[in-house]
Design an enzyme around this catalytic site. Structure first.
Site, PDB file in Angstrom:
ATOM      1  N   GLY A 192       1.534   2.531  -6.943  1.00  0.00           N
ATOM      2  CA  GLY A 192       2.796   2.868  -6.295  1.00  0.00           C
ATOM      3  C   GLY A 192       2.756   4.059  -5.368  1.00  0.00           C
ATOM      4  CB  SER A 193       0.102   6.031  -3.702  1.00  0.00           C
ATOM      5  OG  SER A 193      -0.641   5.070  -3.005  1.00  0.00           O
ATOM      6  CG  ASN A 194       1.296   2.257   0.365  1.00  0.00           C
ATOM      7  OD1 ASN A 194       1.358   2.611   1.525  1.00  0.00           O
ATOM      8  ND2 ASN A 194       0.155   1.932  -0.225  1.00  0.00           N
ATOM      9  CB  ILE A 218       7.682 -13.871  -2.260  1.00  0.00           C
ATOM     10  CG1 ILE A 218       7.061 -12.472  -2.248  1.00  0.00           C
ATOM     11  CG2 ILE A 218       9.204 -13.791  -2.164  1.00  0.00           C
ATOM     12  CD1 ILE A 218       7.422 -11.581  -3.408  1.00  0.00           C
ATOM     13  CG  ASN A 242       2.381  -7.826   1.668  1.00  0.00           C
ATOM     14  OD1 ASN A 242       2.458  -7.008   0.753  1.00  0.00           O
ATOM     15  ND2 ASN A 242       1.273  -8.521   1.902  1.00  0.00           N
ATOM     16  CG  HIS A 275      -3.732  -7.845   3.456  1.00  0.00           C
ATOM     17  ND1 HIS A 275      -3.738  -8.378   2.188  1.00  0.00           N
ATOM     18  CD2 HIS A 275      -4.996  -7.949   3.926  1.00  0.00           C
ATOM     19  CE1 HIS A 275      -4.966  -8.799   1.909  1.00  0.00           C
ATOM     20  NE2 HIS A 275      -5.748  -8.553   2.943  1.00  0.00           N
TER      21      HIS A 275
HETATM   22  C1  GRF Z   1      -2.325  -0.857  -0.907  1.00  0.00           C
HETATM   23  O1  GRF Z   1      -3.621  -0.719  -0.434  1.00  0.00           O
HETATM   24  C2  GRF Z   1      -1.632  -1.999  -0.216  1.00  0.00           C
HETATM   25  O2  GRF Z   1      -2.066  -2.217   1.083  1.00  0.00           O
HETATM   26  C3  GRF Z   1      -2.005  -3.173  -1.052  1.00  0.00           C
HETATM   27  O3  GRF Z   1      -2.028  -2.683  -2.370  1.00  0.00           O
HETATM   28  C4  GRF Z   1      -2.325  -1.295  -2.366  1.00  0.00           C
HETATM   29  C5  GRF Z   1      -1.276  -0.592  -3.170  1.00  0.00           C
HETATM   30  O4  GRF Z   1      -1.595   0.748  -3.394  1.00  0.00           O
HETATM   31  N1  GRF Z   1      -1.143  -4.296  -0.796  1.00  0.00           N
HETATM   32  P1  GRF Z   1      -0.490   1.699  -4.038  1.00  0.00           P
HETATM   33  O5  GRF Z   1      -0.046   1.024  -5.339  1.00  0.00           O
HETATM   34  O6  GRF Z   1       0.630   1.825  -3.082  1.00  0.00           O
HETATM   35  O7  GRF Z   1      -1.164   2.986  -4.310  1.00  0.00           O
END
Ligand code: GRF
Length: 193
Positions: free
Chosen positions: A16-18, A92, A106, A108
């Protein structure tokens, strides 16, 4: 369509860092709010992040997800306008895609159409890139349709890979791109509607 303050739900299966980065971005920007975090994984670290960030979270079972009715009800109750997949591993269901046309995004961690499809996520992607000898990787942000990683591409950004860089180093470079561009592109999509 005249949304003043768009409401976002983030779906995430893991770290969940994003997700956290997107939350912080919109705390500053005030063009949208993140109002819900949905995870299929009760042990996902993203749920701890959600608790710390003060954002409501919801754990969903596979049956509930496939059937989609309860989830759609939850999204409707929370007045969610956009869904952002940030490391979410399940396909989904079409009910969701129909209810959120061009409103599910999304990211990727590679340059699609290369290194996409079922089973191509996280480190599997970076390992495949690392052994391929490719001289660049990057990110792809796209709308979500019924097939993994095949929706219309909104944005791509590449980064050079030096000879001999391993998957950890590639992941680090790709993550940096994700943090820089994903929130900005989400905002662009939202404000263009
Ligand atoms: C990211 O690299 C994203 O591109 C992919 O999954 C990863 C998730 O990383 N779909 P985080 O959980 O956000 O750290």
């Amino acid at each position: 369509m005249g949304i003043n303050l768009a409401r976002i739900a983030i779906f995430a299966s893991g770290n969940g860092s994003n997700a956290e980065n997107i939350v912080h971005y919109f705390e500053k920007q005030k063009t949208a709010t993140v109002d819900l975090i949905v995870s299929n994984n009760p042990n996902a670290f993203v749920l701890e992040r959600a608790a710390k960030l003060g954002i409501e979270s919801h754990i969903i079972s596979r049956a509930d997800f496939k059937q989609a009715e309860n989830l759609l009800e939850l999204l409707k109750n929370k007045k969610i306008d956009f869904i952002v997949l940030a490391g979410f591993l399940w396909l989904i269901p079409s009910e969701l895609i129909i209810s959120y046309p061009n409103r599910i995004l999304n990211i990727h961690p590679a340059l699609l159409p290369k290194y996409g499809g079922k089973g191509m996520y996280g480190d599997f992607v970076h390992q495949a890139v690392s052994i391929s000898g490719d001289t660049k990787s990057g990110i792809t942000i796209h709308f979500v349709n019924k097939a993994y990683d095949e929706g219309d591409i909104i944005f791509q950004k590449s980064v050079e890979i030096e000879a001999g860089e391993d998957s950890d180093k590639i992941a680090e470079k790709v993550h940096a791109l994700e943090y820089e561009y994903f929130p900005v592109i989400i905002e662009k999509v939202i404000t263009s509607k």
